[in-house]
Design an enzyme around this catalytic site. Structure first.
Site, PDB file in Angstrom:
ATOM      1  N   PRO A   1      33.930  91.878 111.698  1.00  0.00           N
ATOM      2  CA  PRO A   1      33.984  93.256 111.202  1.00  0.00           C
ATOM      3  C   PRO A   1      32.593  93.870 111.257  1.00  0.00           C
ATOM      4  CG  PRO A   1      34.022  91.709 109.367  1.00  0.00           C
ATOM      5  CD  PRO A   1      34.044  90.881 110.613  1.00  0.00           C
TER       6      PRO A   1
ATOM      7  N   GLN B   1      38.534  93.342 106.315  1.00  0.00           N
ATOM      8  CA  GLN B   1      37.487  92.910 105.394  1.00  0.00           C
ATOM      9  C   GLN B   1      37.206  94.019 104.382  1.00  0.00           C
ATOM     10  OE1 GLN B   1      33.114  92.704 106.142  1.00  0.00           O
ATOM     11  NE2 GLN B   1      33.445  90.485 106.116  1.00  0.00           N
TER      12      GLN B   1
ATOM     13  N   CYS C   1      27.117  91.177 103.858  1.00  0.00           N
ATOM     14  CA  CYS C   1      26.391  92.308 104.429  1.00  0.00           C
ATOM     15  C   CYS C   1      25.068  92.518 103.679  1.00  0.00           C
ATOM     16  CB  CYS C   1      27.221  93.578 104.366  1.00  0.00           C
ATOM     17  SG  CYS C   1      26.361  95.027 105.054  1.00  0.00           S
TER      18      CYS C   1
ATOM     19  N   GLY D   1      26.820  83.677 113.821  1.00  0.00           N
ATOM     20  CA  GLY D   1      25.387  83.870 113.976  1.00  0.00           C
ATOM     21  C   GLY D   1      24.852  83.372 115.302  1.00  0.00           C
ATOM     22  N   ASP D   2      24.319  84.293 116.106  1.00  0.00           N
ATOM     23  CA  ASP D   2      23.609  83.962 117.352  1.00  0.00           C
ATOM     24  C   ASP D   2      24.484  83.321 118.420  1.00  0.00           C
ATOM     25  OD1 ASP D   2      21.443  85.000 116.080  1.00  0.00           O
ATOM     26  OD2 ASP D   2      20.301  83.133 115.967  1.00  0.00           O
TER      27      ASP D   2
END
Length: 325
Positions: A14, A68, A101, A202-203
């Site tokens: 999201p 979300q 967030c 992540g990444d």
């Protein structure tokens, strides 16, 4: 919940202002098993805000979507989760609670990753939402709030005890924002700390990255965010690599421009003539192409499909001219 992630293993995250209907369509076509809507404000929904409710609309052919919610008031989160479930029915795959967030405008109100500083409140939110809905409830959070203070494993256990059906872990601290590298080790540590499914985030910027994350952490699924911006093909690369197949070649210049053009067309069908939000997407699609740096200024003035098409046409001409030299 294990069955859910057996079916929906590669997810589009999201992302506010990014994972709208048009972008979700392109990512699903490219191989995303399921996509999230943009994150939705529970408070906005409670005010019957049409702009907020608009975020819950499904794309054509999108059978299910994950939603979300963000907020910090258990009662409001629960009531709006129940409303979403009632309105969406079987089109809703599951509900996720945003506790990751790090944006200032989110955490300043006590939402997002600010909840990692108050595990008791975070747990109260999960319990309230779980009591209000029949669909699975998951939680997305970060490695921890303060730089160097890893709390994710303990936080994950707290969320599991409160009733979370699964968790998603992003390997940065909230104070890092998106700087530095994501630590995948924390995903493995969360995986060892809980019995519910764990999704890693992540990444991930290639199929090889996704395979490496799964191998290193044992995560049950992967969630892709910024790596997909201007690059929906990433999902086909991830799917191939996870299936043990060769990773597809990167898109050609023609394919990148064709995808940008189609993205603009989808936005036009959905939003009408004014598609200012396409500007950032166009820049992502065209980054690094011959002539893209000079085109950036023109993109900043584009508002319609015709405006974007003219820029795309110019870049195609430049690319074809460069190949003919």
């Amino acid at each position: 919940m294990e069955g859910l992630f057996g079916k929906y293993r590669v997810l589009l995250a999201p992302m506010a202002g990014v994972s709208d209907i048009a972008f979700r369509t392109l990512c699903r076509e490219a191989g995303a098993d399921m996509a999230f809507t943009e994150m939705v404000s529970a408070k906005g929904l409670s005010f019957a805000n049409e702009k907020t409710r608009h975020l819950l609309a499904l794309a054509e052919g999108e059978e299910v979507v994950a939603v979300q919610l963000f907020g910090h008031e258990p009662a409001v989160m629960a009531s709006q989760a129940a409303w979403i479930e009632q309105e969406m029915g079987e089109s809703l795959a599951y509900l996720d609670i945003n506790m990751g967030c790090p944006a200032r405008k989110i955490v300043s109100k006590g939402d997002g990753s600010a909840l990692m500083r108050d595990p008791d409140l975070a747990a109260a939110i999960v319990r309230a939402v779980k009591a209000a809905v029949a669909h699975p409830v998951t939680v997305k959070f970060r490695r921890g709030w303060g730089l160097g203070d890893e709390t994710a494993p303990a936080f994950a256990r707290c969320m599991e005890e409160a009733g979370a059906d699964a968790v998603t872990v992003h390997g940065r601290f909230a104070e890092q924002l998106y700087r530095g590298s994501a630590d995948w080790g924390v995903i493995a540590r969360v995986r060892a700390a809980v019995s519910v499914p764990v999704v890693g985030n992540g990444d991930i910027r290639s199929g090889a990255d996704a395979a490496a994350m799964v191998a290193a952490t044992g995560c049950d699924g992967v969630m892709i965010a910024r790596g997909a911006e201007g690059n929906p093909w990433l999902f086909s690369q991830v799917q191939a690599t996870l299936a043990g197949q060769p990773e597809p070649a990167p898109p050609t210049v023609d394919e990148r421009i064709a995808m940008a053009r189609r993205h603009a067309e989808l936005l036009t069908h959905r939003e009408g003539r004014n598609i200012v939000r396409m500007r950032k997407h166009a820049m992502w699609y065209l980054a690094g192409l011959p002539g893209a740096a000079a085109a950036r200024g023109r993109i900043n003035y584009c508002t319609t499909l015709d405006d974007f098409d003219r820029v795309f046409d110019e870049l195609l001409e430049i690319a074809h001219g460069a190949r003919s030299l």
